[in-house]
Design a protein around this motif. Structure first.
Motif, PDB file in Angstrom:
ATOM      1  N   HIS A  25      51.870   8.706  -3.560  1.00 40.76           N
ATOM      2  CA  HIS A  25      51.626   9.637  -4.652  1.00 40.76           C
ATOM      3  C   HIS A  25      50.655  10.733  -4.193  1.00 40.76           C
ATOM      4  O   HIS A  25      50.863  11.918  -4.461  1.00 40.76           O
ATOM      5  N   LYS A  26      49.607  10.309  -3.479  1.00 43.04           N
ATOM      6  CA  LYS A  26      48.621  11.273  -2.968  1.00 43.04           C
ATOM      7  C   LYS A  26      49.281  12.212  -1.964  1.00 43.04           C
ATOM      8  O   LYS A  26      49.083  13.439  -2.001  1.00 43.04           O
ATOM      9  N   LEU A  27      50.092  11.651  -1.080  1.00 41.34           N
ATOM     10  CA  LEU A  27      50.789  12.477  -0.096  1.00 41.34           C
ATOM     11  C   LEU A  27      51.787  13.419  -0.780  1.00 41.34           C
ATOM     12  O   LEU A  27      51.945  14.570  -0.372  1.00 41.34           O
ATOM     13  N   GLN A  28      52.475  12.904  -1.832  1.00 41.64           N
ATOM     14  CA  GLN A  28      53.413  13.740  -2.571  1.00 41.64           C
ATOM     15  C   GLN A  28      52.670  14.903  -3.227  1.00 41.64           C
ATOM     16  O   GLN A  28      53.137  16.034  -3.215  1.00 41.64           O
ATOM     17  N   MET A  29      51.479  14.664  -3.771  1.00 50.45           N
ATOM     18  CA  MET A  29      50.670  15.718  -4.384  1.00 50.45           C
ATOM     19  C   MET A  29      50.235  16.722  -3.316  1.00 50.45           C
ATOM     20  O   MET A  29      50.257  17.929  -3.542  1.00 50.45           O
ATOM     21  N   ASP A  30      49.851  16.199  -2.152  1.00 47.71           N
ATOM     22  CA  ASP A  30      49.476  17.089  -1.045  1.00 47.71           C
ATOM     23  C   ASP A  30      50.668  17.958  -0.623  1.00 47.71           C
ATOM     24  O   ASP A  30      50.519  19.158  -0.384  1.00 47.71           O
ATOM     25  N   ILE A  31      51.833  17.319  -0.583  1.00 46.26           N
ATOM     26  CA  ILE A  31      53.043  18.062  -0.213  1.00 46.26           C
ATOM     27  C   ILE A  31      53.319  19.148  -1.243  1.00 46.26           C
ATOM     28  O   ILE A  31      53.614  20.305  -0.887  1.00 46.26           O
ATOM     29  N   ASN A  32      53.241  18.804  -2.533  1.00 46.03           N
ATOM     30  CA  ASN A  32      53.483  19.780  -3.596  1.00 46.03           C
ATOM     31  C   ASN A  32      52.468  20.919  -3.523  1.00 46.03           C
ATOM     32  O   ASN A  32      52.814  22.093  -3.689  1.00 46.03           O
ATOM     33  N   MET A  33      51.203  20.551  -3.317  1.00 44.44           N
ATOM     34  CA  MET A  33      50.167  21.576  -3.221  1.00 44.44           C
ATOM     35  C   MET A  33      50.414  22.467  -2.000  1.00 44.44           C
ATOM     36  O   MET A  33      50.299  23.686  -2.090  1.00 44.44           O
ATOM     37  N   CYS A  34      50.806  21.877  -0.878  1.00 42.55           N
ATOM     38  CA  CYS A  34      51.098  22.666   0.335  1.00 42.55           C
ATOM     39  C   CYS A  34      52.316  23.561   0.119  1.00 42.55           C
ATOM     40  O   CYS A  34      52.344  24.706   0.569  1.00 42.55           O
ATOM     41  N   ARG A  35      53.346  23.032  -0.600  1.00 43.82           N
ATOM     42  CA  ARG A  35      54.517  23.848  -0.903  1.00 43.82           C
ATOM     43  C   ARG A  35      54.122  25.038  -1.778  1.00 43.82           C
ATOM     44  O   ARG A  35      54.593  26.154  -1.579  1.00 43.82           O
ATOM     45  N   GLN A  36      53.254  24.753  -2.776  1.00 40.00           N
ATOM     46  CA  GLN A  36      52.803  25.826  -3.664  1.00 40.00           C
ATOM     47  C   GLN A  36      52.016  26.870  -2.874  1.00 40.00           C
ATOM     48  O   GLN A  36      52.230  28.066  -3.025  1.00 40.00           O
ATOM     49  N   LYS A  37      51.125  26.399  -2.006  1.00 39.01           N
ATOM     50  CA  LYS A  37      50.348  27.322  -1.168  1.00 39.01           C
ATOM     51  C   LYS A  37      51.284  28.111  -0.251  1.00 39.01           C
ATOM     52  O   LYS A  37      51.101  29.318  -0.041  1.00 39.01           O
ATOM     53  N   LEU A  38      52.290  27.410   0.287  1.00 31.25           N
ATOM     54  CA  LEU A  38      53.257  28.064   1.163  1.00 31.25           C
ATOM     55  C   LEU A  38      53.996  29.157   0.399  1.00 31.25           C
ATOM     56  O   LEU A  38      54.164  30.276   0.903  1.00 31.25           O
ATOM     57  N   GLN A  39      54.454  28.844  -0.821  1.00 31.76           N
ATOM     58  CA  GLN A  39      55.172  29.830  -1.625  1.00 31.76           C
ATOM     59  C   GLN A  39      54.254  31.011  -1.943  1.00 31.76           C
ATOM     60  O   GLN A  39      54.676  32.169  -1.871  1.00 31.76           O
ATOM     61  N   GLU A  40      53.009  30.735  -2.307  1.00 25.90           N
ATOM     62  CA  GLU A  40      52.065  31.816  -2.598  1.00 25.90           C
ATOM     63  C   GLU A  40      51.837  32.672  -1.357  1.00 25.90           C
ATOM     64  O   GLU A  40      51.833  33.908  -1.428  1.00 25.90           O
ATOM     65  N   GLN A  41      51.655  32.010  -0.209  1.00 21.76           N
ATOM     66  CA  GLN A  41      51.439  32.743   1.051  1.00 21.76           C
ATOM     67  C   GLN A  41      52.671  33.557   1.408  1.00 21.76           C
ATOM     68  O   GLN A  41      52.559  34.705   1.851  1.00 21.76           O
ATOM     69  N   GLN A  43      54.857  34.799  -0.706  1.00 19.55           N
ATOM     70  CA  GLN A  43      54.904  35.941  -1.622  1.00 19.55           C
ATOM     71  C   GLN A  43      53.912  37.020  -1.179  1.00 19.55           C
ATOM     72  O   GLN A  43      54.235  38.208  -1.179  1.00 19.55           O
ATOM     73  N   ARG A  44      52.694  36.603  -0.815  1.00 25.31           N
ATOM     74  CA  ARG A  44      51.701  37.580  -0.327  1.00 25.31           C
ATOM     75  C   ARG A  44      52.212  38.251   0.945  1.00 25.31           C
ATOM     76  O   ARG A  44      52.092  39.470   1.105  1.00 25.31           O
ATOM     77  N   ASN A  45      52.772  37.459   1.828  1.00 26.38           N
ATOM     78  CA  ASN A  45      53.293  38.010   3.092  1.00 26.38           C
ATOM     79  C   ASN A  45      54.455  38.976   2.827  1.00 26.38           C
ATOM     80  O   ASN A  45      54.566  40.018   3.481  1.00 26.38           O
ATOM     81  N   LYS A  46      55.344  38.615   1.861  1.00 27.62           N
ATOM     82  CA  LYS A  46      56.453  39.505   1.523  1.00 27.62           C
ATOM     83  C   LYS A  46      55.916  40.812   0.960  1.00 27.62           C
ATOM     84  O   LYS A  46      56.406  41.892   1.298  1.00 27.62           O
ATOM     85  N   LYS A  47      54.909  40.735   0.077  1.00 29.02           N
ATOM     86  CA  LYS A  47      54.320  41.941  -0.496  1.00 29.02           C
ATOM     87  C   LYS A  47      53.656  42.763   0.603  1.00 29.02           C
ATOM     88  O   LYS A  47      53.836  43.983   0.681  1.00 29.02           O
ATOM     89  N   THR A  48      52.894  42.120   1.485  1.00 29.55           N
ATOM     90  CA  THR A  48      52.237  42.826   2.594  1.00 29.55           C
ATOM     91  C   THR A  48      53.279  43.450   3.513  1.00 29.55           C
ATOM     92  O   THR A  48      53.147  44.614   3.906  1.00 29.55           O
ATOM     93  N   GLU A  49      54.333  42.676   3.821  1.00 25.65           N
ATOM     94  CA  GLU A  49      55.386  43.195   4.677  1.00 25.65           C
ATOM     95  C   GLU A  49      56.055  44.388   4.013  1.00 25.65           C
ATOM     96  O   GLU A  49      56.317  45.417   4.669  1.00 25.65           O
ATOM     97  N   SER A  50      56.332  44.290   2.702  1.00 25.92           N
ATOM     98  CA  SER A  50      56.951  45.385   1.971  1.00 25.92           C
ATOM     99  C   SER A  50      56.038  46.617   2.002  1.00 25.92           C
ATOM    100  O   SER A  50      56.507  47.736   2.260  1.00 25.92           O
ATOM    101  N   ASP A  51      54.735  46.413   1.763  1.00 25.32           N
ATOM    102  CA  ASP A  51      53.785  47.527   1.805  1.00 25.32           C
ATOM    103  C   ASP A  51      53.736  48.138   3.197  1.00 25.32           C
ATOM    104  O   ASP A  51      53.716  49.372   3.345  1.00 25.32           O
ATOM    105  N   LEU A  52      53.727  47.293   4.213  1.00 25.50           N
ATOM    106  CA  LEU A  52      53.687  47.792   5.593  1.00 25.50           C
ATOM    107  C   LEU A  52      54.970  48.546   5.941  1.00 25.50           C
ATOM    108  O   LEU A  52      54.924  49.572   6.615  1.00 25.50           O
ATOM    109  N   ARG A  53      56.103  48.056   5.477  1.00 25.02           N
ATOM    110  CA  ARG A  53      57.372  48.748   5.728  1.00 25.02           C
ATOM    111  C   ARG A  53      57.366  50.117   5.039  1.00 25.02           C
ATOM    112  O   ARG A  53      57.820  51.100   5.610  1.00 25.02           O
ATOM    113  N   LYS A  54      56.863  50.132   3.780  1.00 26.16           N
ATOM    114  CA  LYS A  54      56.775  51.408   3.068  1.00 26.16           C
ATOM    115  C   LYS A  54      55.855  52.379   3.812  1.00 26.16           C
ATOM    116  O   LYS A  54      56.174  53.562   3.961  1.00 26.16           O
ATOM    117  N   GLU A  55      54.709  51.878   4.271  1.00 24.58           N
ATOM    118  CA  GLU A  55      53.760  52.720   5.004  1.00 24.58           C
ATOM    119  C   GLU A  55      54.386  53.213   6.311  1.00 24.58           C
ATOM    120  O   GLU A  55      54.249  54.392   6.673  1.00 24.58           O
TER     121      GLU A  55
END
Length: 169
Positions: A25-41, A43-55
């Motif tokens: 259960h603890k590992l599953q929570m860690d996995i979920n939290m890591c997946r959430q962090k991964l998705q957030e990262q 999204q940030r990377n996609k936004k940064t990449e999009s901004d960099l491409r626009k620039e």
């Protein structure tokens, strides 16, 4: 003893299962939290990449604009330079023609001036010769008049002397 071993193993198994479930259960929570962090990262990377491409696109477009502007200005400057060079070449050709004509005129002018100078010198010599002749003629005339006066005075003196000599006797 068998029962006791079985009980211990069952209790160990249950305890291990609970521990395992807790860790899972603890590992599953860690996995979920890591997946959430991964998705957030991501999204940030996609936004940064999009901004960099626009620039990057903005920079490339700006660079193309500046290059086009530079090329147009250089083409314009080259056209102006070519026009100026053409005019310069034409003026240089005219200058050479005029210098050649001027050189011919200068030669003629120098020749005419040399003739005038020679004529002026000749006239000056003739004038000086004429003045010398007039001066010499004047000297001769003065000498002659002086001679005539002296001769006339001598003749008068002789006449007076003859008259006065006759009267003395």
């Amino acid at each position: 003893m068998l029962k006791r071993i079985r009980m211990e193993t069952e209790s160990a198994e249950i305890s291990e299962t609970k521990n395992s479930e807790g860790r899972r259960h603890k590992l599953q929570m860690d996995i979920n939290m890591c997946r959430q962090k991964l998705q957030e990262q991501q999204q940030r990377n996609k936004k940064t990449e999009s901004d960099l491409r626009k620039e990057k696109w903005r920079q490339e477009t700006g660079l193309e604009t500046w290059l086009t502007k530079y090329d147009n200005e250089m083409r314009q400057k080259q056209d102006e330079y070519d026009e100026i060079e053409t005019a310069y070449t034409e003026e240089k050709r005219l200058l050479i023609e005029l210098e050649e004509r001027f050189e011919k005129l200068k030669e003629e002018y120098d020749k005419i001036m040399a003739e005038r100078k020679a004529e002026d010198e000749r006239l000056a010599r003739e004038k000086e010769l004429r003045e010398n002749r007039w001066r010499a003629a004047g000297d001769i005339q003065r000498f002659w008049q002086g001679y005539k006066v002296r001769k006339g005075l001598k003749a008068k003196k002789k006449k007076k002397g003859k008259k006065s000599g006759k009267s003395k006797k």
